[in-house]
Design an enzyme around this catalytic site. Sequence first.
Site, PDB file in Angstrom:
ATOM      1  N   LYS A   1      26.410  84.638 -19.046  1.00 38.17           N
ATOM      2  CA  LYS A   1      25.097  85.075 -19.671  1.00 38.17           C
ATOM      3  C   LYS A   1      25.491  85.355 -21.277  1.00 38.17           C
ATOM      4  CE  LYS A   1      23.195  88.852 -21.144  1.00 38.17           C
ATOM      5  NZ  LYS A   1      22.704  88.472 -22.111  1.00 38.17           N
TER       6      LYS A   1
ATOM      7  N   GLU B   1      36.420  93.843 -22.894  1.00 32.86           N
ATOM      8  CA  GLU B   1      36.888  93.761 -24.315  1.00 32.86           C
ATOM      9  C   GLU B   1      35.746  94.069 -25.216  1.00 32.86           C
ATOM     10  OE1 GLU B   1      39.813  92.278 -25.119  1.00 32.86           O
ATOM     11  OE2 GLU B   1      40.315  91.229 -23.492  1.00 32.86           O
TER      12      GLU B   1
ATOM     13  N   CYS C   1      35.688  91.737 -33.735  1.00 33.90           N
ATOM     14  CA  CYS C   1      35.904  92.947 -33.195  1.00 33.90           C
ATOM     15  C   CYS C   1      37.360  93.406 -33.690  1.00 33.90           C
ATOM     16  CB  CYS C   1      36.005  92.572 -31.710  1.00 33.90           C
ATOM     17  SG  CYS C   1      37.048  91.120 -31.260  1.00 33.90           S
TER      18      CYS C   1
ATOM     19  N   GLU D   1      32.781 101.916 -35.658  1.00 32.35           N
ATOM     20  CA  GLU D   1      32.692 100.277 -36.034  1.00 32.35           C
ATOM     21  C   GLU D   1      31.395 100.050 -36.648  1.00 32.35           C
ATOM     22  OE1 GLU D   1      32.223  97.708 -32.283  1.00 32.35           O
ATOM     23  OE2 GLU D   1      33.597  96.433 -33.309  1.00 32.35           O
TER      24      GLU D   1
END
Length: 482
Positions: free
Chosen positions: A176, A251, A285, A385
């Site tokens: 997906k 992750e 990331c 973040e």
Amino acid sequence: MLLGRKQLLINGEWRDAASGAVMPVVNPATEEVIAEVASATRDDLDATVAAAREALAGPWGKMSARERGRLIWKLGERLMEKVDEVARLETLHNGKPISESRHVEIPMAAECLQYFAGWADKIQGDTIPVKGNALVYTLREPLGVVAAIVPWNFPLLLAMWKVAPALATGNTVILKPASQTPLTALAVGQLAIDVGFPPGVFNVLTGSGSTLGQLIVEHPGIDKIAFTGDTSTGRGIMKTAADTIKHITLELGGKSPNIVFPDADLDAAVRGATVGIFYGKGEVCAAGSRLLVDKSIKDQFIAKVAERTKKMVAGDPLDPKTRLGAISSKSQLERVLNYVEIAKSEGASLVAGGSRTDIGTGKGYFMQPTVFADVTPAMTVAREEIFGPVLAAIEFADVDEAIARANDSIYGLAAVVWTRDIKKAHYVASKLKAGTVWVNTYNVYDTAAPFGGYKQSGFGREMSRYALDYYTQVKTVWVDLS
Ligand code: NAD
């Protein structure tokens, strides 16, 4: 619409969603709708899970490991034959420069397939000496149906980090992609048909995270979720997956420190600091979003970083010379600009960028690369973040303070040390709570080297032989010989 309407890949066939629903795909560099993809829901998912389970019991389950490896290798080979086409799609839906898609991301995705193709016939168990007269051995078996749920920043690469080891170890896969960036996953779906994967082995379902993603995590017919995305989404997945005791690997996000000591090659460190945050528009990331600089060199170092940053200009992502593309979506651009305002209001000094920009077309979600100085560890821009081209520079007084500040985060994905002192480099690397530590370099990856998080950056490892453990389960067989 440039690319027309795309269907779901279920059981080796292209199908519309059972509900007929579709979602638009937008090119962030032009704001145009470039395609429509099917929006899958429960009926489509049920059909896909049934096909994936049937394939496990059918030709895929019966295929020799070597033949499986050969097919995965061919998929990597075919992907490289189509690299120009697939790279263009990646740039069209994500906004990243074509130089990154064509020369980095898609070749790495193909390499990942071929790396794991080589492992397919090398997955083996042990014979174990035990007390008594028995033969005890272990088998490493696939988990079953693996769902790979991936984000929009490296859409195809992060998908292949999961699909390749899952297939190599004999699982079947439901991929997906993120709703913003579904096109390259669908393109690889067609390549899997072309190279001869049996039906049901590699399925691609497009749809929104909150509906389709949620249904996937709840589905009792799926054995594992391999997820990359936001830490808060990962938290929700972990909770939902508990109901069916699914295997999961997560992750998640990062706020990686880039630590510069005064004895470093400072020109290299300046390059590392800018590449570390601005590659991929900062939508990475492992981006080095916190620049930790020794206070004795802070002013001169940040001035050099700001000077280099001001020379970086956003351009048309399809132009091979462009090094800074478009932010992936309108909502992401708004989110990043909001962080810029928060940083200013909390007292950080803006030394480069800070605004939306355009490339002369009056369209597209472009942003200036941005650097803040005088950031303190408590500021929002040092803690959260941002996932965009925003660098927060923080000073430190000595090695111990550098380590403490680097580790002062809920995240632990990556970290960097710049120094010429080899003892200091290894000492600091040993103290950093991060899944990857780079010394005197940034953003280097290899399929043979593991990647993953400490702390709330997640768990599990992608790439390398370590990944194989997360797609297999161990069966112990006891044979009585008495
Ligand atoms: P996201 O969490 O919003 O979405 C990721 C995927 O999850 C998408 O496919 C989305 O549709 C799906 N999803 C959303 N809600 C869901 C739900 N409730 N159940 C199941 N699936 C759901 O993340 P994003 O904004 O697409 O990506 C950015 C994030 O990804 C950043 O936090 C970044 O750090 C992280 N990331 C981590 C790594 C890593 O390797 N650690 C790599 C790249 C990106």
